[in-house]
Design a protein around this motif. Structure first.
Motif, PDB file in Angstrom:
ATOM      1  N   GLU A  31       0.819  -1.205   0.000  1.00 18.81           N
ATOM      2  CA  GLU A  31       0.000   0.000   0.000  1.00 18.81           C
ATOM      3  C   GLU A  31       0.857   1.261   0.000  1.00 18.81           C
ATOM      4  OE1 GLU A  31      -3.203  -0.229   2.655  1.00 18.81           O
ATOM      5  OE2 GLU A  31      -4.085   1.648   1.978  1.00 18.81           O
ATOM      6  N   ARG A  59      -2.215   1.302  -4.366  1.00 25.12           N
ATOM      7  CA  ARG A  59      -1.483   0.049  -4.439  1.00 25.12           C
ATOM      8  C   ARG A  59      -0.279   0.187  -5.361  1.00 25.12           C
ATOM      9  NH1 ARG A  59      -4.546  -5.443  -4.756  1.00 25.12           N
ATOM     10  NH2 ARG A  59      -2.983  -6.856  -5.545  1.00 25.12           N
ATOM     11  N   ASP A 106      -9.264  -5.442  -3.786  1.00 24.27           N
ATOM     12  CA  ASP A 106      -9.063  -6.788  -3.249  1.00 24.27           C
ATOM     13  C   ASP A 106     -10.204  -7.736  -3.597  1.00 24.27           C
ATOM     14  OD1 ASP A 106      -6.585  -6.696  -2.121  1.00 24.27           O
ATOM     15  OD2 ASP A 106      -7.278  -5.867  -0.229  1.00 24.27           O
ATOM     16  N   HIS A 165      -9.683   5.523   1.902  1.00 19.23           N
ATOM     17  CA  HIS A 165      -8.970   4.772   2.942  1.00 19.23           C
ATOM     18  C   HIS A 165      -9.424   5.296   4.296  1.00 19.23           C
ATOM     19  CE1 HIS A 165      -5.174   2.659   4.425  1.00 19.23           C
ATOM     20  NE2 HIS A 165      -5.846   3.047   5.485  1.00 19.23           N
ATOM     21  N   THR A 216     -12.384  -3.944   3.518  1.00 19.25           N
ATOM     22  CA  THR A 216     -11.254  -4.865   3.405  1.00 19.25           C
ATOM     23  C   THR A 216     -10.613  -4.986   4.781  1.00 19.25           C
ATOM     24  OG1 THR A 216      -9.965  -2.963   2.681  1.00 19.25           O
ATOM     25  CG2 THR A 216     -10.705  -4.461   0.993  1.00 19.25           C
ATOM     26  N   ARG A 273      -5.362  -6.761   3.160  1.00 22.47           N
ATOM     27  CA  ARG A 273      -5.343  -5.653   2.192  1.00 22.47           C
ATOM     28  C   ARG A 273      -4.156  -5.756   1.240  1.00 22.47           C
ATOM     29  NH1 ARG A 273      -8.105  -0.897   1.754  1.00 22.47           N
ATOM     30  NH2 ARG A 273      -6.815   0.898   1.286  1.00 22.47           N
TER      31      ARG A 273
END
Lengths: 164, 867, 177
Positions: A71, A83, B129, B161, B231, B236
């Motif tokens: 990450e 990512r 994911d 996030h 997630t 993750r």
């Protein structure tokens, strides 16, 4: 009679331009679509295009690609979005240079370039790591990881073309 | 649901289906026709939020005047179709119903709904994911429009996030607002810590509980999420779903035996070997349905932890040094040989049946019967063999007319999945009775809460039994096969019966399940409580029937297996009085209890089989001569027996840590040196030998354990349908051995009295250990992501006691008990009963006794030296 | 603390409903009255009173536009710009109002007097453009009426309008209005 005909052919070629290249000294120009060694590309600002999605690995018919993702943060940023590829390896002994990885890549990060001189003396050397594959950043552009202002590169896919 | 079968037409074809069944389920299961869904989940109430399941619904027309069916000219019944499409998930199967799933209107509705959902959904599937196992992806490919009329630039941008607590990360953009996670927390768990905030396109999931997302089941929300919005921090970006192998396994934490699948993949950071990337639930409706606790989900990190013991250790010139297996085995065998039959074994909670069988064989070879179980505080488990919950029972079957009793256990902390199932049984109408000396979370859902004083659990059960006898709530036909009923009646004469209503509800219940824990009990008290629970079950006719019986809340994953193979807690305690010469600690952290830490010094040689070389496993004892590294559940094949007596098989997921061997093999190698036959080559062969020798396990061969019972509703079997990450039951659903009550033999009731218990002297309090789900044992503490959720060492002190001792909430105190001094923070509230201090186990590394004992609590005035 | 200060009112509110949870919105109004907006502490207090998780209380306060989750100006102006209102010029009115008060969408004026924001449906489409000022409706508005109202509110608050010199110092703004 056949003998003479043969010599005539040979004789004719004496005056033609030779097609042979004196390879190491002299290099033949490549077709534009020649598929040589892969390169991982960067955006103009130095961020890596590869987002570590491993679709190239999934597409690879020879199972030559290995990707592990991690990450990004704004302090340590490799690529736009969340990512990036922490590990990116291609086993050149397995690779059949089919270019499926190029087709699968959603960010046009992996490109088969014209480099073809792939020789190794150890099987382990045939595994090209991310450091080997990644293009260096262009002049005056910082290498990854970069420290970026918060919120500036938080999307990976839509802003494919040179996020600023 | 009624079991009436009715005829329902789907796309013109008649099907027979049970009346009242959810239309989406029925179409899928009985007709094989897919009605796509996002928000509907068979384990939750339908809400009809996502509109994906729109279908055309019609009924056979009837003449208003005559009530006769209206027929078409060709004689078929005329169908009156609804004017608009209706949601399938909120519709129940009814006689005469007609469904169309392939009309143009339905197809268009699906296309439009998907286009609408995608109008504010980011197309970042490559980094998501969920990509590869995503219902939104799958359904878009199958039913979606292919293109969008929406402008890409106008997509809603929200946070990508957002941590929801320590374990779950929310991507607001990806959320399609199906509320599955919110409903899971509210309906299934009862921790309503998730909710929607704002509205329309700004709708977001929030959690502002303290700490945020405070629940033991949060990981399941990521499973049920039909997109990649939720997630887990653990997984993750860990791997793409298609890269992993899913190895069927069994949770090594706790007595439930949750069925799980270990997602393994090669990992460069671990030196290119396979390791567990994530843990997903594996469906088993008789065990964990499709849920697992966060301890099981995130507590896998110990399997390849760098803290693991890598090589055997051998004591040379006073020091434990690394040694080869052959030297270590030689030394161990020599010690065992010299000790003859004075060899004692204490087997820990993660020892598999194969390990235990080989240990028992070794003990048998040298003529020893000292087969002990860790922990040492458990009573006689025989009532479980007699009236344990019937094989094949499902807690999901409990509902209206049934009853559940939970006594002396905090199910949420000790067996979280049973907490869920008991809570949901109560939600469905079952009468839940919670009896404990302290308040537990399950009290909220209970019809009756029985708060008893310390050590009075047996009296409560005797009172319930006495009430059932005196009011003739007993079952006459059941009593015909009971021995000792008259003696029981006589013994209980005059017993106080303060909980008549609870007794009546339970005695008259159609099905009764009794969970018995060991909270605040010494071994005698635990024995008595189990027996008293069995008495109640037997005389009220609840023994030996499906969905009835006793469930012991054992502390370990294979405590039941150890009992089945002849190990006992009593044998462990006997070693304190009569120490063996050689003590084999098989995965037993015995030095965590000061009495047993002292025992290690009193024996001549300790042979420790362990995953972690630490003080609890005897690392500090000078008598520890050989330490053998053993493998975890993920590195080997094996079987665990859950506390519901279900033998379940797990499979090798990845390679071993260092030179570790399965415990059975290490024991076999020692045995071979002592002249026993060569150890079997695989755990399958060990199990084969076990099935031939142990009658209870005669069916439990590996092929039999690998058989899969049909699962209903088939959530795991068709991942793209119900849209969860739950895996199918592949790998085996296990076999439970039947209790004696399920046979025809006589059952015995026997009056029991509460034992003396702890009598604190003046100025003393009872120090009662309690189990917490999250603790600092190396099997869990190696999961570093959980550290924020593990409480600091604390002791719960009752408000009255605290004011007498001058202790305020948050004070540093030291608890002196049985020679141990435990430094903790005092938590003062009414949670602890008066006169009792609750001291959670394994929160600090300081040894503490595992049974309630008298002790003192003292406030520390000077600061504790940090170390 | 609401619990101590308004024990009687809270008891009266709870008495109205069969289920404690139903009292959530009246309690939110009470908290807003007391603290000026629904503070994070107020969420906790209400949650404790009802016996639910604070998350559930925040969910309600976030859903309804009547509850403020952050401090707002003294006059809280809400304009509906949904489709029917927009057809009657509400959107244009809203933009003009923003320019008049020199604030951003959803922002508060520098002097803390006015907060201007869009809301969904005030149920007065036929009298649009409609504005809600601290729960009082003002209907069939145009900018002339609006300027009068603003002047009136400023006077009420004892804060007369910034003088003409200040206005003329910033000609761009007045031009935009």
């Amino acid at each position: 009679m056949n003998l003479i005909r043969g010599f005539v052919t040979t004789f004719k070629y004496l005056f033609r331009e030779p097609v042979t290249y004196q390879y190491p000294e002299q290099e033949r120009p490549f077709r534009e679509r020649y598929k040589g060694r892969h390169a991982l590309k960067r955006y103009d600002n130095g961020l890596e295009k590869c987002i570590g999605c491993a679709l190239c690995a999934a597409a690879c018919p020879a199972d030559a690609i290995w990707v592990e993702a991690a990450e990004n943060t704004d302090e340590v940023r490799y690529s736009p979005g969340e990512r990036y590829a922490k590990t990116y390896e291609i086993n050149m002994l397995r690779c059949i240079f089919c270019g499926y990885c190029e087709d699968a890549c959603p960010t046009e990060a992996i490109v088969l370039e014209h480099e073809h001189r792939l020789s190794f003396t150890d099987r382990r050397d045939a595994i090209y790591t991310k450091a080997d594959l990644l293009d260096p950043p262009s002049d005056g552009v910082p290498d990854t990881p970069q420290r970026v202002p918060p919120g500036s590169f938080d999307r990976s896919i839509p802003d494919m073309q040179n996020p600023l | 649901m009624t079991e009436n079968t009715v005829t329902l037409h789907i796309d013109g074809t008649p099907y027979q289906m049970p009346e009242g069944m959810n239309l989406v389920d029925a179409a899928r299961i009985y007709a094989g026709i897919e009605i796509p869904i996002f928000c509907y989940h068979p384990k939750m109430e339908p809400v009809g939020m996502c509109r994906m399941c729109l279908v055309d619904i019609g009924f056979e027309a009837r003449d208003r005047a005559t009530g006769e069916p209206v027929l078409n000219p060709d004689g078929t019944p005329q169908v009156r179709w609804g004017r608009k499409l209706e949601t399938g998930c909120t519709t129940r199967v009814t006689a005469g119903m007609h469904i169309r799933t392939k009309t143009q209107a339905v197809t268009k509705a699906r296309k439009d709904i998907l286009e609408f959902l995608l109008s504010s959904h980011p197309l970042d599937c490559p980094i998501c994911d969920k990509g590869g196992e995503c219902p939104l992806q799958d359904l878009t490919m199958r039913h979606g429009p292919g293109t969008s009329r929406m402008a890409f630039d106008e997509k809603k941008r929200l946070g990508k996030h957002l941590p929801l607590g320590d374990l779950i990360v929310l991507d607001c953009e990806r959320c399609i607002q199906c509320a599955r996670c919110i409903r899971f927390q509210a309906e299934v768990v009862g921790d309503d810590v998730l909710a929607f905030h704002e509205r329309a396109r700004s709708l977001q999931i929030i959690s502002i509980s303290d700490p945020p997302f405070d629940t033991y089941f949060g990981g399941n929300t990521a499973d049920v999420c039909p997109v990649g919005a939720l997630t887990t921090v653990d997984f993750r970006f860990g791997a793409r779903p298609w890269e992993m192998e899913n190895i069927p396994s069994i949770s090594p934490h706790g007595p439930v035996g949750e069925n799980i699948a270990l997602g393994v993949r090669l990992d460069r950071d671990s030196g290119g070997v396979k390791r567990v990337k994530r843990v997903l639930p594996r469906q088993n409706e008789e065990v964990n349905e499709i849920w697992i606790s966060d301890k099981t989900r995130f507590g896998h990190h110990f399997t390849l932890s760098p803290d693991r013991l890598q090589t055997p250790l051998l004591r040379k010139r006073g020091e434990l040094v690394e040694a080869s297996w052959s030297d270590a085995i030689k030394a161990a065998a020599k010690a065992v040989k010299e000790a003859g039959n004075r060899v004692g074994i204490i087997a820990g909670p993660m020892m598999t049946n194969e390990d235990l069988y080989m240990l028992r064989g070794l003990a048998g070879h040298v003529g020893s019967r000292k087969l002990g179980v860790w922990p040492p505080n458990l009573g006689d488990p025989d009532p479980v063999a007699e009236v344990g919950i019937a094989a094949g029972s499902r807690l999901t079957a409990l509902g209206k007319g049934d009853a559940v009793l939970v006594i002396a256990s905090d199910l949420e902390e000790e067996a979280p999945i049973w907490f869920l199932q008991a809570k949901q049984a109560a939600d469905r109408g079952a009468h839940l009775v919670v009896a404990n000396m302290r308040t537990t979370k399950l009290d909220r859902y209970a019809g009756h809460v029985i708060a008893y004083d310390f050590n009075e659990g047996v009296d409560v059960l005797n009172g319930l039994t006495a009430a059932a006898i005196s009011h003739r709530w007993t079952n006459r036909s059941a009593l015909e096969r009971v021995n000792g009923y008259d003696e029981l009646t006589a013994a209980l004469k005059g017993t106080r019966q303060p909980y008549k209503e609870a007794a009546e509800a339970m005695a008259k219940a159609r099905n009764l399940v009794v969970f018995v824990g060991d909270d605040g009990l010494d071994p005698e008290g635990h024995t008595a409580l189990l027996r008293a629970a069995a008495n109640f079950l037997i005389i009220t006719g609840h023994a030996g029937q499906l969905n009835n019986g006793l469930v012991p809340v054992w502390p370990g994953a294979n405590t039941q297996g150890a009992f089945d193979l002849g190990f006992s807690s009593e044998n462990t305690r006997a070693m304190l009085k009569n120490p063996p010469e050689v003590l084999i600690l098989a995965g037993a952290p015995a030095a965590a209890d000061p009495a047993y830490a002292a025992l290690l010094d009193r024996v001549e040689t300790v042979i420790s089989l362990t995953m972690f070389h630490n003080a609890a496993a005897g690392a500090d004892a000078p008598t520890t001569a050989v330490v053998l590294p053993i493998q975890s559940f993920a590195e080997r094949d094996g079987t665990f027996t859950s506390a519901m007596r279900r033998v379940q098989r797990f499979y090798t997921a990845h390679g071993p840590a260092g030179q570790s061997l399965p415990a059975w093999e290490a024991v076999g190698l020692i045995g071979e040196r002592l002249g026993m036959p060569r150890p079997p080559r695989s755990s399958a062969l060990v199990m084969q030998a076990l099935t031939e020798e142990v009658r209870l396990y005669s069916e439990m061969t590996y092929p039999a354990l690998a058989r899969v019972a049909e699962q209903f509703p088939p959530i795991g079997a068709s991942p793209d349908f119900y849209g969860g990450a739950t895996r199918s039951a592949a790998g085996g659903t296990g076999i439970a051995w039947p209790s004696r009550a399920e046979g025809r033999g006589k059952l015995t009731v026997k009056a029991v009295r509460a034992p003396e218990g702890v009598k604190p002297g003046p100025g003393e309090l009872v120090i009662s250990p309690v189990r917490r789900l999250y603790d600092r044992t190396p099997e869990f503490y190696t999961a570093t992501l959980m550290h924020g959720r593990i409480p600091e060492p604390f002791a719960a002190v009752n408000t009255a006691d605290a004011s007498r001792l001058g202790i305020a909430n948050g004070d540093s105190v030291v608890v002196h008990v049985a020679g141990a001094a435990v430094h903790v923070t005092a938590v003062v509230d009414s949670y602890a009963p008066e006169g009792v201090v609750l001291l959670p186990l394994y929160l600090s590394s300081e040894p503490m006794p595992l049974v309630p004992l008298a002790g003192t609590v003292e406030k520390i005035t000077e600061p504790v030296p940090a170390d | 603390m609401l619990k101590e200060k308004y024990a009687d009112r809270i008891a009266a509110i709870f008495a109205k409903y069969p289920d404690k949870r139903s009292a959530m919105m009246p309690l939110l109004y009470l908290a807003q009255e007391e603290y000026g907006y629904v503070t994070p502490e107020a969420l906790g207090e209400i949650a404790a009173l009802i016996g639910v998780d604070p998350t559930q209380v925040r969910s309600i306060s976030g859903f309804y536009t009547m509850f403020r989750e952050e401090p707002k100006g003294k006059y809280w102006l809400q304009v509906c710009t949904d489709l029917p209102c927009a057809l009657r010029g509400a959107e244009q009115f809203y933009q003009e109002l923003l320019a008049e008060l020199d604030v951003e969408d959803g922002g508060t004026t520098a002097d803390g007097m006015f907060t201007v924001e869009r809301v969904m449906c005030l149920a007065a489409c036929d009298r649009a453009p409609v504005l809600q000022n601290n729960f009082h409706y003002h209907e069939n508005l145009d900018m002339d009426k609006m300027r009068a109202l603003i002047r009136q509110w400023r006077e009420e608050a004892g804060q007369p309008a910034p003088d003409a010199a200040a206005d003329s110092a910033d000609p761009d703004d007045s031009a935009a209005g």
